[in-house]
Design a protein around this motif. Structure first.
Motif, PDB file in Angstrom:
ATOM      1  N   THR A 167      -1.681   3.205   4.729  1.00  0.00           N
ATOM      2  CA  THR A 167      -0.645   2.836   3.764  1.00  0.00           C
ATOM      3  C   THR A 167       0.601   2.448   4.552  1.00  0.00           C
ATOM      4  O   THR A 167       0.659   2.634   5.767  1.00  0.00           O
ATOM      5  CB  THR A 167      -0.293   4.006   2.818  1.00  0.00           C
ATOM      6  N   THR A 173       0.810  -1.217   0.000  1.00  0.00           N
ATOM      7  CA  THR A 173       0.000   0.000   0.000  1.00  0.00           C
ATOM      8  C   THR A 173       0.846   1.271   0.000  1.00  0.00           C
ATOM      9  O   THR A 173       1.012   1.907   1.029  1.00  0.00           O
ATOM     10  CB  THR A 173      -0.950   0.006   1.210  1.00  0.00           C
ATOM     11  N   ASP A 174       1.331   1.629  -1.167  1.00  0.00           N
ATOM     12  CA  ASP A 174       2.111   2.853  -1.326  1.00  0.00           C
ATOM     13  C   ASP A 174       1.200   4.076  -1.318  1.00  0.00           C
ATOM     14  O   ASP A 174       1.560   5.124  -0.798  1.00  0.00           O
ATOM     15  CB  ASP A 174       2.901   2.780  -2.631  1.00  0.00           C
ATOM     16  N   SER A 175       0.019   3.935  -1.893  1.00  0.00           N
ATOM     17  CA  SER A 175      -0.950   5.027  -1.927  1.00  0.00           C
ATOM     18  C   SER A 175      -2.276   4.523  -1.361  1.00  0.00           C
ATOM     19  O   SER A 175      -2.527   3.316  -1.331  1.00  0.00           O
ATOM     20  CB  SER A 175      -1.124   5.540  -3.366  1.00  0.00           C
TER      21      SER A 175
END
Length: 104
Positions: free
Chosen positions: A49, A39-41
């Motif tokens: 994230t 979850t980068d964004s």
């Protein structure tokens, strides 16, 4: 002094839910957390994230290293440990937590 004080944990699946709860507890006990998560964004339906989790870990008193990656990808796993070692310190424990949902 906690048994986790000064230890470094490399974990996956800690950006939300029980994984984040474990990371926060370990950080409160003095552990450093290197976290591998996809979850980068922000996800439209899921909270948190890898970056917001790292902020929470720091607020709990631990050091945090967010690493964007997928535990299902061998290359991401292979790259995570050396990065954690280079940027934080030698990992004292490694936890891989993940759930795979199968649609029917």
């Amino acid at each position: 002094m906690s048994a986790l004080a000064g230890k470094t944990i490399l974990m996956s699946g800690g950006s939300r839910g029980i994984g984040l709860a474990i990371a926060l507890r370990a950080a409160a006990d003095g552990a450093n957390i290197a976290m591998l998560a996809k979850t980068d964004s922000p996800h439209p339906k899921l909270e948190g994230t890898v970056h917001t989790a790292a902020e929470q870990i720091r607020a709990a008193g631990g050091q945090a290293l967010p690493i964007v990656g997928d535990v299902r990808d061998d290359d991401d796993i292979t790259e995570a440990a050396p990065r954690a070692t280079a940027e934080v310190m030698r990992a004292s424990a490694i936890f891989f937590m993940f759930v795979i949902f199968q649609q029917k």
